[in-house]
Scaffold this active site. Structure first.
Site, PDB file in Angstrom:
ATOM      1  N   GLY A   7     -15.090  15.733  30.638  1.00  0.00           N
ATOM      2  CA  GLY A   7     -15.521  16.887  31.440  1.00  0.00           C
ATOM      3  C   GLY A   7     -15.350  18.210  31.871  1.00  0.00           C
ATOM      4  O   GLY A   7     -14.438  18.493  30.548  1.00  0.00           O
ATOM      5  N   SER A  81     -16.717  16.927  25.957  1.00  0.00           N
ATOM      6  CA  SER A  81     -17.695  16.605  25.329  1.00  0.00           C
ATOM      7  C   SER A  81     -19.474  16.335  25.653  1.00  0.00           C
ATOM      8  O   SER A  81     -19.747  15.852  26.574  1.00  0.00           O
ATOM      9  CB  SER A  81     -17.996  14.751  25.119  1.00  0.00           C
TER      10      SER A  81
END
Length: 172
Positions: A7, A81
């Site tokens: 996130g 990510s």
């Protein structure tokens, strides 16, 4: 088992990861919690936040998770990510890989921004901030997506569901 919690900054990744870790640790002594900021500190903060540095950091994370998994260590990793190829690599190379995406609207992220990352980026004081001058594209195939525009209680309730899904993979 590797649980990746993805996130943007202030979405609740670390809160959720710590919650799951603290609940599972008493029954799983080979469980490790990592956070993107913690890993950067462990490795000496030698990378910045440019796209190139973020890519190098993402590759390090993949290699570390793969190594820990090969040693029978279960990992809960809370991270921002960006690179879908790294997510695909994890899914291909980690047998018990579980991906959670925490989706929070930008207003919620700003309200939770204790470090004032978004404020500083908006004022031009810092750059290379995901969601401001670096685009964030949600992961294409998370195992679960959690909307987190509300309370920690709601987030922890989702954590309880995640634990039921991953618990069978912890007993190696």
């Amino acid at each position: 088992m590797v649980l990746w919690i993805i996130g943007m900054s202030c979405s609740g990744k670390t809160a959720l990861g710590k919650y799951i870790y603290n609940k599972l640790k008493p029954e799983c002594n080979n469980l490790l919690f990592l956070d993107g900021d913690i890993l950067r500190e462990i490795l000496g903060n030698d990378l910045g936040h440019t796209l190139e540095d973020r890519k190098q950091n993402a590759d390090r994370i993949n290699k570390l998770c793969n190594y820990l998994d090969s040693q029978g260590i279960n990992v809960i990793f809370a991270l921002l990510s960006l690179f879908h190829e790294n997510q695909k690599w994890m899914r291909k190379n980690i047998d018990n890989y579980y991906e959670v995406y925490i989706d929070a609207d930008f207003d919620s992220l700003i309200k939770r921004d204790d470090k004032e990352i978004y404020k500083k980026a908006g004022n031009g004081e810092i750059n290379n901030v995901v969601g401001v001058d670096i685009p964030f594209t949600p992961p294409p195939n998370p195992d679960i997506t959690i909307k987190n525009n509300g309370s920690l209680k709601d987030l922890y309730s989702e954590g309880d569901k995640i634990m039921k899904s991953i618990r069978p993979f912890l007993g190696r």
